[in-house]
Write a protein that holds these residues in place. Structure first.
Motif, short mmCIF file in Angstrom:
data_model
loop_
_atom_site.label_atom_id
_atom_site.label_comp_id
_atom_site.label_asym_id
_atom_site.label_seq_id
_atom_site.Cartn_x
_atom_site.Cartn_y
_atom_site.Cartn_z
N ASN A 81 -11.45 96.48 65.06
CA ASN A 81 -11.27 97.66 65.21
C ASN A 81 -9.79 98.07 65.35
O ASN A 81 -8.84 99.11 65.26
N PHE A 82 -8.87 96.81 65.05
CA PHE A 82 -7.42 96.99 65.22
C PHE A 82 -6.71 96.11 63.96
O PHE A 82 -6.25 94.97 64.62
N PRO A 83 -6.85 96.41 62.82
CA PRO A 83 -6.41 95.50 61.70
C PRO A 83 -5.05 94.97 62.01
O PRO A 83 -4.52 94.11 61.43
N GLN A 84 -4.13 95.84 62.56
CA GLN A 84 -2.74 95.73 62.91
C GLN A 84 -2.53 94.30 63.64
O GLN A 84 -1.35 93.82 63.46
N TYR A 85 -3.54 93.95 64.27
CA TYR A 85 -3.17 92.77 65.03
C TYR A 85 -3.55 91.37 64.06
O TYR A 85 -3.89 90.18 64.60
N LYS A 86 -4.10 91.58 62.88
CA LYS A 86 -4.80 90.70 62.30
C LYS A 86 -3.96 89.12 62.11
O LYS A 86 -4.50 88.08 62.51
N ASP A 87 -2.82 89.36 61.86
CA ASP A 87 -1.94 88.04 61.88
C ASP A 87 -2.03 87.12 63.16
O ASP A 87 -1.66 86.15 63.12
N LYS A 88 -2.39 87.86 64.28
CA LYS A 88 -1.93 87.19 65.50
C LYS A 88 -3.28 86.72 66.01
O LYS A 88 -3.41 85.94 66.93
#
Length: 339
Positions: free
Chosen positions: A281-288
């Motif tokens: 739901n929140f692709p912006q956190y993918k790297d974390k």
């Protein structure tokens, strides 16, 4: 109804307050400081003083802490008692966990009996900690329900902070039932026993550093602390704070809830599932975030205890939210305070 709500700035209580107001009740909520009262008042700008007022109780663990607070004009008809310590950074288990939970619970019941004869119903926030048998491990062949009690004794309670916390909830809840049996007060009680409580924080009371213990795991996963290995889940059942809050209010309103315990759980979850929901739901956190190959955070291989949550649904009519909705709403609420 005219209602006293204790611990008004707590994670659960803030949602209880919303439902009480929504259901048309008139509420006085206890706070530990005027500053907290001001924040709660500002968050409900259109609610008049006769619908929402405040009482200062600085220390719930003091004998007779609630003696004056339970007196009201118009008089109270119900009390929802959510105030209790929950954190593990303690140095003295007896003084910081066992005493406040026990004295806070029995103290308020004594005060109500003595000074608030109009109160007919008291709802107390207990915990799955007072149901679970911590000595049985994952116990996959067992189904937990309201009939189960944590068997810990005083000596076991003093072993470490998590034991102290579990025991504090158990001893306090048992003391409440004993009080009603022995003292025969005018009121009946209902106790709420939730496991891990997840769900959106009320932003006006919280910062990212001051989260309730349960939601810290969501913050930690968002912030990359599970990237290389997902932390163990620990408790494998959960409830959304809004469903739990509604259960408190319904327990106060529904006659059939009198003198019953309620095991408030929506079902199973794992830290791995939380990470997957955030990723989806929140692709912006993918790297974390961890990937599906990252170790840890899953269910135990041999399975885990079962649960019976029928009473909450049948007596209180509460429908449980799914995990995904709860996690998505929680992440949004954490973003609102700077995550």
């Amino acid at each position: 109804m005219r209602v006293l709500l204790t611990g008004g700035s707590g994670f659960i209580a803030a949602h209880v307050l919303d439902y009480l107001l929504e259901h048309g009740h008139s509420v006085v909520t206890t706070v530990r400081s005027q500053e907290k009262a001001k924040k709660i008042k500002e968050a409900h700008p259109n609610v008049s003083k006769d619908k929402l007022d405040f009482a200062l109780v600085e220390d719930i663990a003091k004998e007779s802490a609630f003696d004056e607070t339970v007196k009201s004009d118009p008089p109270f008809e119900a009390v929802v008692h959510t105030a209790s310590p929950f954190h593990f950074n303690v140095t003295d288990i007896q003084k910081e966990l066992l005493d406040p939970a026990y004295i806070g619970t029995v103290g308020i019941l004594k005060s109500i009996k003595k000074s608030a004869p109009t109160v007919k119903r008291v709802v107390i926030t207990s915990s799955f900690a007072s149901i679970i048998d911590p000595f049985k491990g994952n116990w996959p062949e067992h189904t937990y329900s309201e009939a189960d009690w944590n068997p810990m004794n005083q000596e076991q309670a003093l072993k470490d902070a998590p034991s102290g916390y579990r025991a504090s909830k158990t001893f306090a809840e048992k003391a409440a039932w004993d009080f009603v049996e022995k003292e025969k007060p005018n009121f009946s009680i209902s106790t709420m026993c939730p496991p891990l409580v997840l769900g959106p924080i009320v932003h006006y009371l919280n910062s990212l550093d001051a989260l309730n213990t349960s939601n810290q795991r969501i913050r930690d996963i968002m912030m990359g602390k599970a990237k290389d290995e997902i932390m163990p889940t620990g408790t494998y059942i959960w409830a959304d704070v809004r469903d739990l809050a509604l259960a408190h209010v319904k327990a106060m309103e529904v006659p059939e809830a009198a003198n019953k315990r309620f095991f408030v759980t929506a079902g199973y979850f794992s830290n791995k599932e939380i990470a997957q929901i955030i990723a989806k739901n929140f692709p912006q956190y993918k790297d974390k975030l961890p990937t599906d190959k990252t170790p840890g955070g899953d269910y135990p291989e041999g399975g885990v205890y079962k649960y019976n949550n029928k009473r909450v649904q049948e007596v209180l009519g509460v429908k449980f939210r799914p995990l995904e909705e709860s996690i998505v709403d929680t992440v949004k609420s954490l973003q609102a305070v700077g995550a």
